[in-house]
Motif scaffolding. Structure first.
Motif, PDB file in Angstrom:
ATOM      1  N   CYS A  13      -3.558 -37.146  48.564  1.00  0.00           N
ATOM      2  CA  CYS A  13      -4.937 -37.503  48.234  1.00  0.00           C
ATOM      3  C   CYS A  13      -5.785 -37.374  49.496  1.00  0.00           C
ATOM      4  CB  CYS A  13      -4.982 -38.932  47.695  1.00  0.00           C
ATOM      5  SG  CYS A  13      -6.635 -39.456  47.222  1.00  0.00           S
ATOM      6  N   ASP A  15      -8.795 -38.753  50.137  1.00  0.00           N
ATOM      7  CA  ASP A  15      -9.870 -39.748  50.211  1.00  0.00           C
ATOM      8  C   ASP A  15     -10.261 -40.062  51.653  1.00  0.00           C
ATOM      9  OD1 ASP A  15     -10.044 -39.886  47.489  1.00  0.00           O
ATOM     10  OD2 ASP A  15      -8.842 -41.713  47.296  1.00  0.00           O
ATOM     11  N   GLY A  60      -6.726 -39.725  41.489  1.00  0.00           N
ATOM     12  CA  GLY A  60      -6.305 -40.040  42.850  1.00  0.00           C
ATOM     13  C   GLY A  60      -5.319 -39.047  43.433  1.00  0.00           C
TER      14      GLY A  60
END
Length: 101
Positions: A13, A15, A60
């Motif tokens: 992921c 992020d 996600g």
């Protein structure tokens, strides 16, 4: 591409990655800090896949790092002999009794 028996797919992921940074797909080692699961201890990164099969990624998950895993060690114990009791598996049919003439 379906997973092979000697491969483990670990999701990653992005992020924490800033929009100014990018990682080339040809460098699977660069994706390791962004893995969301622990990779196999004996595996080594082989390639990066953005999608598994033709389904969309779960929430996600931005893609997968595919790890190659060596085959399990083969025990060299020689041949395994199993004694089979055929009388228990295939009982003999009853024989017809013959009458004396």
């Amino acid at each position: 591409m379906p997973p092979r028996a000697s491969e483990v797919w670990i999701p990653f992921c992005f992020d924490e990655l800033t929009p100014a940074e990018s990682i080339p797909l040809s460098d699977p080692d660069g994706f390791i800090p962004y893995l969301t699961e622990k990779w196999p201890p004996s595996g080594r990164p082989h390639r990066v896949e953005l999608q598994r099969d033709s389904r969309p990624n779960p929430k996600g998950v931005d893609g997968y790092v595919v790890f190659r895993v060596p085959p399990p060690p083969v025990e060299d114990t020689g041949r395994r002999w199993v004694k089979v009791d055929w009388s228990l598996l295939r009982p003999k049919p009853p024989t017809k009794k013959r009458k004396r003439e």
